[in-house]
Write an enzyme that holds these catalytic residues in place. Structure first.
Site, PDB file in Angstrom:
ATOM      1  CG  HIS A   1     -12.482  -7.047   5.558  1.00  0.00           C
ATOM      2  ND1 HIS A   1     -11.719  -7.873   6.328  1.00  0.00           N
ATOM      3  CD2 HIS A   1     -11.928  -7.094   4.317  1.00  0.00           C
ATOM      4  CE1 HIS A   1     -10.748  -8.400   5.602  1.00  0.00           C
ATOM      5  NE2 HIS A   1     -10.860  -7.944   4.383  1.00  0.00           N
TER       6      HIS A   1
ATOM      7  CD  GLU B   1      -1.732  -2.387   1.388  1.00  0.00           C
ATOM      8  OE1 GLU B   1      -0.596  -2.623   1.843  1.00  0.00           O
ATOM      9  OE2 GLU B   1      -2.561  -3.292   1.164  1.00  0.00           O
TER      10      GLU B   1
END
Ligand SMILES: Cc1ncc(C[n+]2csc(CCOP(=O)(O)OP(=O)(O)O)c2C)c(N)n1
Ligand SMILES: [Mg+2]
Length: 796
Positions: free
Chosen positions: A595, A528
């Protein structure tokens, strides 16, 4: 025959003379740079500057490196590189000192307008509208930053752009940006900083992608006081990296070892090595060893505390400038006298330019001081405060190095103790004028300020629909949107984990790589930080990247470079650079501790300088993408993770309509209470509002749409004036984004004046959301919580 020989000899002599002069020019720059370091340190120790960090000991390798840095190339480095910047004419001595003094005048200090510490350079990449200028005819220095290895992630993008341009061909629209992808990104880093994660991630990303990056490690054996044995495996970065070495038919990078004092050896090696990077796009790492640090790390300490006498003696003997001088004499390129003269001239030049920088810096402050003294000398003090007034005047008058802060403090105190009305008025007027000037000096360029480049000036075009709108799944709307976008614009790229081949985990890009090409829509490794850095670098080079973070929770991995580099970029380069990348991600409630995060408090507090968009559905997201892509500013768009399979009406003008940033939308009119929220929370609020309506309570629901900027026209206040009750609901932790919205409406908009009952926030719990549907229900605000709290508010 004889004349031919003569000519050849003459030519040889000429080219020798040319070579000799070139080398002497380098020697002169080395001496200038050394003197800059020596005098720079003095300026700090005598109090004229706050902090200094210098490139002494690194002069010669940087001269060698600068020889092969061409117009069109890019540099991403750190605070040691003044010699490189001087040699490539990226900075002048005067500018160097202006930055050391923190001169906020961009005419004197164009690299950061006084906002960065010294030796952080930035050349001009964009005009005042944020639009990329011609970058191929100039030497480009990307704004440096102090966090160690922070220069690495964006270097991946700066280098990748060359590969992208080369593979895309050279369309007309890229002609000011590339010369068939032949530009190299030169990166510098200290030996100790190679211990950082961003270094390893960036090296891997460069080696996997085969991009033209030349990494120089200045190995002086220390990171401040901590030696290599605590920093680097085998105490050698080139040894440690051996597994990354490129072999025939593999990816990887070339690794070279150089000696910092060996001018000739470095020039010879770099000539072929840099050319290889340029033509083959194979990245390379140059491990430059035996580097010294004559004055120690910075002005904050002395290296005698941690280096042994032997080491200090060795550093004196192997000083690269001393060695270069010996080499010049041994090879009969110059005599000692000639070199001594160069040294003397260099000292004189630096002294003069430093003095000029100081005078330029002081000039406006001196003018302010005399004006303030003039005003205060006319003032009469309130009875009993005469001594205070005289004390203020005396203090400012005798201040040998007055600052803007001293001027403002004296003037403010003077106003409070002064009596004569006309003088008080004059003082106030002058105070306001200086406040305006200081606002320009210290607060501009948080965003692109010129109307035509700002996202805030993009005109609103409403979404239009057929009489019977076409209902589609959210992900299908986005898929159609991206398809149209990539057909319409050739400067847009999209990449991330699982984004290329399968078209992202929610199919927004499904089928689009096959249609628009793997150079424009592509997969990356799980990294990322460098996905973000890749976006920053590509945007700096004039492309429009959409860089994806697969799930909002994983933004944390990329946050460092977004916060330290992207968010501060335009501000800290005094408006010289901008990187209009889009960060695309998906978040808010779903199921699972990683999530269903919605850490918006963290995001808005760490990313001032980036637009933070929180669309409630995919149509709104598309409109925000349209707005951002018309501007020259960066933005983060958080799509609703639980919204891809919800049906939405498809607009007929999907590629044209825009959602204005900072303009909330009243999604449901009501009379009794204003509910402020965003994103996935809104659907739950709508459910609760329906229930509340059955109880006779009418809710007005407002979608803020963007958190940065926030409600520019005070639409929420208008609603509050009507309902006199307000609640802010979000999924973040208590004190997070809800507190931010609360503060904006209560304090900034003055909402407290219109309240009939205490305002509330309703937020997620203090812990991360537990797994499963029950975990979600009990960790985040649910419809029943909303009904309960609002019912309580109504009966207060
Ligand atoms: C992330 C981060 N941690 C700590 C620091 C403080 N710091 C500044 S320079 C430095 C040492 C860097 O050493 P090295 O990479 O070898 O570069 P050198 O200064 O020796 O050229 C440290 C720890 C920082 N700037 N950033
Ligand atoms: Mg070091």
């Amino acid at each position: 025959m004889e004349s031919h020989v003569q000519e050849t000899l003459q030519n040889a002599q000429l080219s020798f003379e040319h070579f000799r002069l070139e080398v002497l020019k380098d020697y002169r720059i080395a001496c200038i740079s050394r003197e800059v370091s020596l005098l720079g340190r003095k300026e700090v120790l005598t109090g004229k500057a706050k902090f200094g960090i210098f490139g002494d000991g690194k002069e010669v390798p940087q001269l060698a490196m600068a020889k092969f840095f061409r117009p069109g190339d890019f540099y991403s480095g750190y605070y040691r590189d003044q010699t490189f910047a001087l040699a490539t004419e990226g900075v002048s001595v005067q500018e160097f000192f202006a930055q050391l003094y923190a001169d906020p005048d961009p005419k004197n200090e164009p690299h950061s307008a006084g906002r960065q510490m010294n030796a952080h350079f930035a050349t001009q990449f964009v005009d005042e509208t944020g639009k990329t200028v011609d970058l191929i005819n100039r030497k480009n220095l990307a704004a440096s930053l102090a966090p160690t290895a922070g220069q690495m992630p964006k270097a991946v993008g700066l280098a990748l752009a060359s590969t992208v341009f080369r593979e895309l061909g050279n369309p007309q629209s890229f002609q000011h940006l590339t010369n068939n992808g032949s530009e190299i990104c030169f990166v510098t880093i200290g030996d100790a900083s190679t211990s950082e994660g961003p270094f390893w991630e960036s090296v891997n990303a460069a080696a996997v992608q085969q991009i033209p990056m030349a990494i120089f490690v200045w190995d002086d054996g220390y990171g401040i006081s901590v030696p290599k044995k605590y920093q680097t495996t085998k105490e050698s970065i080139s040894e440690a990296l051996k597994g990354f070495q490129k072999k025939e038919n593999t990816t990887g990078l070339d690794i070279y070892r150089l000696k910092a004092w060996d001018y000739a050896g470095m020039c010879e090696l770099l000539e072929t090595a840099i050319e290889k990077i340029r033509t083959t796009h194979t990245p390379a790492l140059f491990h430059v060893e035996e580097v010294t640090q004559p004055q120690g790390h910075s002005t904050s300490g002395s290296h005698e505390r941690y280096k042994t006498p032997d080491r200090l003696q060795w550093e004196r003997e192997w000083d690269c400038i001393r060695k270069m001088k010996e080499w010049l004499i041994e090879n009969a390129l110059a005599g000692e006298e000639e070199l001594n003269q160069i040294e003397t001239d260099a000292k004189e030049q630096v002294r003069k330019e430093k003095q000029q920088a100081w005078e330029n810096f002081l000039h406006p402050i001196t003018a302010q001081v005399s004006k303030v003294l003039n005003i205060l000398n006319q003032a009469q003090a309130i009875n009993g405060l005469e001594e205070t007034l005289q004390g203020l005047i005396h203090e400012l008058q005798t201040n040998r190095e007055p600052s803007r802060r001293d001027v403002m403090r004296t003037l403010y105190k003077g106003i409070t103790v002064s009596q004569a009305n006309h003088v008080k008025e004059e003082a106030k007027k002058y105070y306001d004028l200086l406040t305006q000037e200081n606002n320009i000096a210290f607060h501009t360029h948080q965003q692109v300020e010129h109307f035509s480049g700002s996202a805030l000036s993009v005109a609103e075009i409403k979404a239009s629909y057929e009489d019977t709108p076409h209902l589609m799944n959210g992900y299908e709307i986005l898929n159609r949107y991206f398809d149209q976008l990539f057909s319409r614009r050739n400067d847009v790229l999209a990449f991330g984990e699982d984004l290329g081949f399968i078209g992202d985990v929610n199919q927004g890009f499904a089928g689009l790589q096959a249609k628009h090409g793997a150079r424009r829509i592509f997969d990356t490794g799980i990294r990322e930080l460098t996905i973000m850095g890749q976006g920053i670098g590509l945007a700096l080079r004039g492309l429009r990247p959409i860089a994806e973070i697969q799930y909002l929770d994983y933004l944390l991995y990329g946050l460092q470079t977004l916060s330290d580099d992207l968010a501060t970029l335009h501000y800290r380069s005094g408006g010289r650079q901008a990187a209009p990348m889009i960060i695309r991600t998906r978040g808010h409630r779903l199921e699972g501790i990683w999530h269903s995060g919605s850490p918006l408090g963290m995001i808005i507090n760490s990313l001032r300088g980036i637009h933070i968009c929180v669309p409630r559905n995919m149509v709104q997201a598309a409109g925000m993408y349209n707005t951002l892509l018309q501007s020259n500013e960066p933005g983060l768009v958080i799509e609703c993770l639980n919204g891809y399979r919800l049906k939405e009406n498809m607009p007929t003008n999907l590629s044209e309509f825009t959602v204005p940033l900072g303009i909330p939308e009243v999604v449901k009119q009501g009379e009794d209470i204003t509910i402020v929220s965003y994103g996935s929370m809104l659907r739950i609020i709508e459910d609760a509002a329906h229930h509340l309506s059955l109880l006779g309570i009418s809710c007005e629901i407002i979608d803020v749409q963007t958190l940065l900027p926030f409600d520019r026209n005070h639409i929420i206040l208008e609603s509050l004036k009507k309902t006199n009750r307000i609640i802010f609901i979000d999924e973040d932790v208590p004190g997070g984004a809800a507190a931010f919205m609360f503060n904006k409406v209560m304090e900034e908009q003055g909402g407290y004046r219109y309240l009939d009952v205490a305002p509330r926030t309703l937020t997620g719990t203090d812990h991360r959301p537990a797994y499963g549907s029950d975990g979600d229900y009990f960790s985040k605000p649910n419809a029943e919580d909303i009904v309960r709290v609002i019912s309580e508010m109504m009966s207060e």
